[in-house]
Design an enzyme around this catalytic site. Structure first.
Site, PDB file in Angstrom:
ATOM      1  N   CYS A  90       0.838  -1.204   0.000  1.00 10.78           N
ATOM      2  CA  CYS A  90       0.000   0.000   0.000  1.00 10.78           C
ATOM      3  C   CYS A  90       0.875   1.256   0.000  1.00 10.78           C
ATOM      4  O   CYS A  90       1.536   1.549  -0.991  1.00 10.78           O
ATOM      5  CB  CYS A  90      -0.977  -0.035   1.171  1.00 10.78           C
ATOM      6  SG  CYS A  90      -2.322   1.179   1.033  1.00 10.78           S
ATOM      7  N   HIS A 177      -3.678  -5.089   0.632  1.00 12.14           N
ATOM      8  CA  HIS A 177      -3.167  -5.500   1.944  1.00 12.14           C
ATOM      9  C   HIS A 177      -3.194  -7.027   2.065  1.00 12.14           C
ATOM     10  O   HIS A 177      -4.221  -7.606   2.424  1.00 12.14           O
ATOM     11  CB  HIS A 177      -4.012  -4.873   3.059  1.00 12.14           C
ATOM     12  CG  HIS A 177      -3.810  -3.404   3.200  1.00 12.14           C
ATOM     13  ND1 HIS A 177      -2.794  -2.862   3.954  1.00 12.14           N
ATOM     14  CD2 HIS A 177      -4.482  -2.357   2.659  1.00 12.14           C
ATOM     15  CE1 HIS A 177      -2.849  -1.541   3.892  1.00 12.14           C
ATOM     16  NE2 HIS A 177      -3.857  -1.210   3.105  1.00 12.14           N
ATOM     17  N   GLU A 179      -1.964  -8.712   4.345  1.00 15.86           N
ATOM     18  CA  GLU A 179      -1.972  -9.111   5.757  1.00 15.86           C
ATOM     19  C   GLU A 179      -3.371  -9.222   6.346  1.00 15.86           C
ATOM     20  O   GLU A 179      -3.534  -9.800   7.431  1.00 15.86           O
ATOM     21  CB  GLU A 179      -1.139  -8.125   6.592  1.00 15.86           C
ATOM     22  CG  GLU A 179      -1.771  -6.762   6.829  1.00 15.86           C
ATOM     23  CD  GLU A 179      -1.538  -5.759   5.710  1.00 15.86           C
ATOM     24  OE1 GLU A 179      -1.767  -4.560   5.928  1.00 15.86           O
ATOM     25  OE2 GLU A 179      -1.134  -6.185   4.602  1.00 15.86           O
ATOM     26  N   SER A 236       3.080 -13.156  33.103  1.00 14.15           N
ATOM     27  CA  SER A 236       4.077 -13.362  34.159  1.00 14.15           C
ATOM     28  C   SER A 236       4.322 -14.848  34.399  1.00 14.15           C
ATOM     29  O   SER A 236       5.448 -15.261  34.701  1.00 14.15           O
ATOM     30  CB  SER A 236       3.639 -12.673  35.457  1.00 14.15           C
ATOM     31  OG  SER A 236       2.439 -13.234  35.969  1.00 14.15           O
TER      32      SER A 236
END
Length: 528
Positions: A90, A177, A179, A236
C-alpha cells in the site's frame, strides 16, 4: 534480537518498516504466522542500523499519508540499493515506486474494501494462484507509472498498477493489503515473498523459541539469582516458567494476594503453577492491607493508584527479604523477571532489552536501593505466541488460556466502594459466567468477559413473593485479537439465559443481569 553476552539467534529476521496506522503490527504477526521472526522498525532508522540486524527481507507497511505530501514519511536513503529483498505494501508500495522514479498521484478513483484484482500468474508473488482474486484495498492515491525495469503484475478496474516487481533487484510491491483476512490469498503472497524471494527459513516455532530463549536467559543471568512477581496472569506465568527452565531453583517467584482476584485464581497460582514448573514461590497474604487502603474510595483512578502503591510496597518488602536471605548464602539477587510483550516494546518506542528497574513503566516506583537488571524473555512475542510458548512449557490450559485480567483486579469491576462483601458477590457471579462460557465451548472464541457489579445502583425486582432492591450485574463479552479494538461478542441467547437464571437464583443481592453491546471504540473493554 540478541541480549548482551547471549548466543546469536539462529532465526532469520524480517524487518517491518512502520509507516503508521497499526498496519505494521498486523504485518509482523502475519510474518510470524509463516514461522519467520519479524521486528518492527521506524522509517527514520538509518539503513546502516537496519543492515546491522542482518535482515533476510524488509517489508514496507501501509500508512495514512500521501507520499507527495509535505512531511510524509519516506524510506531511508539507500534502502533500495542494499540488495535485501523488499516488499512494499500500500503506502510502502507507493514509496518504493516514487523513490525509484515512478509516478504516484491522486487519480480521483479511490478503492476501499473488497476489490477484484487480475494478476500475472507467472510473477513471483502470484504464481500458482488464481488469475482473478479478491483483495482488500484502502487507498486514495495510486501508482500510475512504474519505475524503469519494473513489470506490472496486478491490475484492478480503477488501479492500472496494483502490483509490480523487479525480480533481478528482488523488489516487489502490492497496492492491496495481503496481511488482512479479507485478501483471500494474502498468506500465499507473503509466503512467496518470504520463502522464494528472500529465502527465509520457517524456523520460528515454539520449540525453537523456547530453546533459544532458555540459552539467552542462561547467558544473561549466569550463576546469579532472579525474582519474578506473579500476578496470576498468563504473561508473568510464562515468563517465570521460561526463566525457571533456564536457571532452576535460582528463581524465586513472589505472589502478592491482594484479595482482588477471581474465584480460585489465588489457589491456581499457588498450586498449579508450582506443580507445573517446580518453581520456588513466596506468597504474601495482603488482603486486609489492600481492603483497608481502599475503604471509602469510589473514584476508579484513585483505586488504581492505591492498588499500585500498595502492591509496590508489599513487593518491595518481599524482595528485600529474598535479597537478605540470598545474601546470607552469598548468592546475589541481581535480576527481575517481567512479562513485557512485544506490543509494549513497540508502543513505548523500543528498548535495548536491559534497563534499570526504576525506568521501566511496568514496575515503576520501586525504591532506588533496589537495583535490578531486567530479564524480559517475552519482549519479542505477541500474546498468541506467549500462549503457545506456555503450552510448550507444560503450563495448565486453565492458566495459559486464561482471559486477560486487569492488574487492579475486581476492584475496577465494582462501580463503587470495594468491600469484602461486594467482592464475594462479584466473585460468585463471575464464576458462574466463566463456568457457563466454558461449558458452551466459548472460552477461546471470546477475548474476555468482564463482569461488572454496579454496587452503587439499586434495581427493583420481584423474587419469590416479595419486592427486592438488588444490584445489577453487567456482562461485557468481547472479541478481539489484541485489545486495541474489540467488538461485543454475540453470545448465544440460550447461554445468556442460563447465565442470567443462575446468577439471579444463586447470587444474593443480584436481581438483574444486563448485557453491554458497545464496541471499542467508543467504549473501553473495562468499565473503570
Amino acid at each position: 534480537m540478541s541480549v548482551a553476552g547471549a548466543p546469536e539467534s539462529t532465526f532469520d529476521t524480517v524487518l517491518v518498516v512502520d509507516f503508521g496506522a497499526q498496519y505494521a503490527q498486523l504485518i509482523a504477526r502475519r510474518v510470524r504466522e509463516c514461522h519467520v521472526y519479524s521486528e518492527i522498525v521506524p522509517p527514520t532508522m538509518p539503513v546502516e542500523e537496519m543492515l546491522a540486524k542482518k535482515p533476510k527481507a524488509i517489508i514496507l507497511s501501509g500508512g495514512p499519508s500521501s507520499v507527495y505530501a509535505d512531511g510524509a514519511p519516506q524510506a531511508p536513503p539507500g534502502l533500495f540499493d542494499t540488495g535485501v529483498p523488499i516488499l512494499g505494501i500500500c503506502y510502502g508500495f507507493q514509496v518504493m515506486a516514487q523513490t525509484l522514479g515512478g509516478t504516484v498521484e491522486r487519480t480521483g478513483r479511490s478503492e476501499y474494501g473488497r476489490t477484484t484484482i487480475n494478476v500475472a500468474t507467472d510473477s513471483l508473488l502470484f504464481h500458482s494462484l488464481p488469475q482473478q482474486q479478491t483483495v482488500w484495498m484502502s487507498h486514495g492515491d495510486a501508482v500510475s507509472q512504474v519505475p524503469d525495469g519494473f513489470t506490472v503484475t496486478g491490475q484492478t478496474a480503477d488501479a492500472p498498477v496494483a502490483a509490480m516487481e523487479h525480480r533481478d533487484r528482488a523488489l516487489y510491491g502490492v497496492q492491496f493489503h495481503p496481511e488482512v483476512v479479507h485478501t483471500e490469498h494474502g498468506r500465499a503472497v507473503l509466503q512467496h515473498f518470504l520463502y522464494e524471494a528472500a529465502g527465509c527459513r520457517p524456523t520460528w516455532t515454539m520449540v525453537n523459541i523456547v530453546e533459544d530463549q532458555v540459552a539467552r536467559i542462561r547467558a544473561q543471568i549466569g550463576s546469579k539469582r532472579a525474582i519474578c512477581g506473579l500476578s496470576g496472569g498468563v504473561d508473568s506465568a510464562v515468563a517465570a516458567a521460561l526463566v525457571q527452565r533456564a536457571i532452576g531453583d535460582r528463581l524465586t517467584c513472589v505472589f502478592v494476594d491482594h484479595g482482588l482476584l477471581r474465584q480460585g485464581e489465588a489457589e491456581q497460582v499457588e498450586k498449579d503453577f508450582v506443580a507445573a514448573t517446580g518453581a520456588s514461590l513466596k506468597v504474601v497474604d495482603a488482603q486486609e492491607r489492600f481492603l483497608t487502603a481502599l475503604a471509602g474510595v469510589t473514584d476508579p483512578e484513585t483505586k488504581r493508584k492505591i492498588i499500585g502503591r500498595e502492591f509496590i510496597r508489599v513487593f518491595e518488602q518481599a524482595a528485600r527479604e529474598i535479597v537478605a536471605e540470598a545474601g546470607e548464602g552469598d548468592e546475589a539477587v541481581e535480576f527481575l523477571v517481567q512479562g513485557t510483550l512485544y506490543p509494549d516494546v513497540v508502543e513505548s518506542g523500543g528498548g535495548n532489552g536491559t534497563a534499570n528497574i526504576k525506568s521501566h513503566h511496568n514496575v515503576g516506583g520501586l525504591p532506588d536501593d533496589l537495583q535490578f537488571t531486567l530479564v524480559e524473555p517475552l519482549r519479542e512475542l505477541f500474546k498468541d505466541e506467549v500462549r503457545r510458548v506456555g503450552e510448550e512449557l507444560g503450563l495448565p490450559a486453565e492458566m495459559v488460556w486464561r482471559h486477560p485480567f486487569p492488574g487492579p483486579g475486581l476492584a475496577i469491576r465494582i462501580v463503587g466502594e470495594v468491600t469484602a462483601e461486594r467482592l464475594e458477590i462479584l466473585r460468585a457471579a463471575d464464576a458462574i459466567v466463566r463456568e457457563e462460557l466454558t461449558r458452551a465451548g466459548l472460552d477461546r472464541a471470546i477475548w474476555q468477559c468482564p463482569v461488572v457489579l454496579l454496587a452503587d445502583v439499586r434495581s427493583v425486582g420481584v423474587q419469590g413473593d416479595g419486592r427486592t432492591y438488588g444490584h445489577p450485574i453487567v456482562l461485557r463479552p468481547v472479541t478481539s485479537e489484541d485489545a486495541m479494538t474489540a467488538d461485543w461478542a454475540r453470545v448465544p441467547y440460550d447461554v445468556l439465559a442460563t447465565i442470567s437464571n443462575r446468577i439471579t437464583n444463586e447470587v444474593p443481592d443480584i436481581n438483574r443481569v444486563t448485557l453491554d453491546i458497545t464496541s471499542k471504540p467508543p467504549g473501553t473493554i473495562e468499565w473503570e
